[in-house]
Design a protein around this motif. Structure first.
Motif, PDB file in Angstrom:
ATOM      1  N   ASN A  23     -20.918 -53.965 -38.362  1.00  0.00           N
ATOM      2  CA  ASN A  23     -20.540 -53.507 -39.701  1.00  0.00           C
ATOM      3  C   ASN A  23     -21.748 -53.268 -40.595  1.00  0.00           C
ATOM      4  O   ASN A  23     -21.715 -52.427 -41.502  1.00  0.00           O
ATOM      5  CB  ASN A  23     -19.619 -54.537 -40.366  1.00  0.00           C
ATOM      6  N   MET A  36     -15.107 -52.248 -39.022  1.00  0.00           N
ATOM      7  CA  MET A  36     -14.376 -51.482 -40.029  1.00  0.00           C
ATOM      8  C   MET A  36     -14.359 -49.987 -39.738  1.00  0.00           C
ATOM      9  O   MET A  36     -13.384 -49.309 -40.034  1.00  0.00           O
ATOM     10  CB  MET A  36     -14.997 -51.719 -41.407  1.00  0.00           C
ATOM     11  N   SER A  37     -15.445 -49.453 -39.174  1.00  0.00           N
ATOM     12  CA  SER A  37     -15.536 -48.012 -38.954  1.00  0.00           C
ATOM     13  C   SER A  37     -15.069 -47.634 -37.557  1.00  0.00           C
ATOM     14  O   SER A  37     -15.075 -48.452 -36.631  1.00  0.00           O
ATOM     15  CB  SER A  37     -16.986 -47.544 -39.139  1.00  0.00           C
ATOM     16  N   LYS A  67     -21.651 -48.229 -40.874  1.00  0.00           N
ATOM     17  CA  LYS A  67     -20.770 -48.388 -42.015  1.00  0.00           C
ATOM     18  C   LYS A  67     -19.834 -47.189 -42.151  1.00  0.00           C
ATOM     19  O   LYS A  67     -20.211 -46.057 -41.850  1.00  0.00           O
ATOM     20  CB  LYS A  67     -21.593 -48.544 -43.302  1.00  0.00           C
ATOM     21  N   TYR A 124      -7.452 -56.795 -36.919  1.00  0.00           N
ATOM     22  CA  TYR A 124      -8.115 -56.231 -38.097  1.00  0.00           C
ATOM     23  C   TYR A 124      -9.294 -57.077 -38.568  1.00  0.00           C
ATOM     24  O   TYR A 124     -10.343 -56.546 -38.946  1.00  0.00           O
ATOM     25  CB  TYR A 124      -7.123 -56.114 -39.265  1.00  0.00           C
TER      26      TYR A 124
END
Length: 319
Positions: A307, A263-264, A311, A258
């Protein structure tokens, strides 16, 4: 007077704890651990226990006596780091070297950046690559899988599948052998079936998504397939590359970290393609027969850039 409290993200919270997530990944690693013990016997147990205990000890000492904070070993992240580090090591690696790897993984790769959630690189891979560069002979001396008859230090050794392919010597194991783990190599790369069972468990528990592992598998298959189609005499089949080395271990359990992955979902796909391409290039044209560890660390460094430009959709956004 009522005060307005402004807190940093994340603002969307889950009831799932860090400890539960870490335990789920640890459980997913159990099939591969069992297979490694079956193939390498006492050496697999010694290396794994040494790595896990050392990681726990170093994290406890750093948090309590250097950072002066409450110990964080209860979140089980140090146990997971120790397992993953052990899975990247040969079963005959001396205890002292394993401890050095655990020190680098926890102290340098994790705690020096502030601990869990703040490390830019996967700690287990930081430890593994440090050992590979510092102790290349010991890190590339692989015991042959002979069960509990395998001697811990002075047992019979041989080359890995990728080394045979790269240097064009020896009899390369069949795909069935690669699936079941009948070959030499690191603890965590000896059975594709065991790793895939862990992958299925993580998907079922929704601990990870399919995007990174499947994209890595597909990209490696396509690019290696192109090389194999162009010159079968010089390049191994894409199936062999998928089932050998640390590709599945890295794709399922380390690239999906993680903290160090984008993130996407689209960012994860770009990140995974980068890992796959770098791995194929290093394996076929680089000095090392394996490139997964280097590929993941390189793309860990690229994650902040991904990132920035890719986004996730803002919460509540209509578009």
């Amino acid at each position: 007077m009522n005060s307005l409290v402004v807190s940093p993200s994340p603002h969307v919270r889950s009831e799932v704890t860090t400890q539960e997530l870490m335990l789920s990944v640890i459980i997913a690693l159990i099939p591969a651990l069992v297979v490694s013990v079956i193939h390498f016997g006492l050496g697999a147990i010694i290396v794994t226990l040494t790595s896990v205990i050392s990681c726990l000890a170093f994290e406890y000492l750093i948090t309590r006596f250097f950072l002066k904070k409450k110990s964080t070993i209860a979140d089980c992240s140090a146990i997971l780091t120790g397992l993953l580090l052990a899975f990247n090591l040969p079963a005959n690696l001396p205890i002292g070297i394993v401890i050095v790897g655990a020190f680098v993984a926890i102290v340098i790769g994790k705690m020096s950046f502030g601990g869990l959630g703040q490390n830019p690189f996967n700690p287990a891979l930081v430890g593994r690559v440090f050992l590979l560069l510092s102790f290349p002979v010991q890190m590339t001396t692989w015991p042959k899988p002979m069960g509990f008859a395998t001697k811990y230090i002075d047992g019979e050794t041989g080359a890995t599948t990728l080394a045979m392919i790269k240097n064009h010597f020896g009899t390369v194991p069949t795909d069935i052998d690669l699936l079941l783990g009948n070959m030499g190599g690191s603890l965590g790369e000896v059975s594709a079936v065991a790793l895939l069972l862990g992958f299925a468990f993580l998907l079922y528990r929704k601990v990870i998504t399919w995007h990174i592992p499947v994209t890595i598998f597909a990209t490696v298959f396509v690019f290696q397939g192109i090389l194999f189609a162009a010159s079968p005499a010089d390049f191994a089949s894409p199936v062999t590359h998928l089932l050998s080395g640390g590709l599945m271990l890295g794709a399922i359990f380390m690239a999906t970290d993680y903290v160090t992955s984008p993130m996407s979902k689209m960012g994860c796909v770009v990140y995974a393609i980068g890992i796959a391409v770098i791995t194929v290039v290093i394996r076929n044209f680089g000095a090392y027969p394996e490139g997964m560890s280097f590929a993941i660390l390189i793309m860990n460094a690229v994650t902040p850039l991904i990132n920035t430009y890719i986004k996730p959709k803002r919460f509540g956004e209509v578009k």
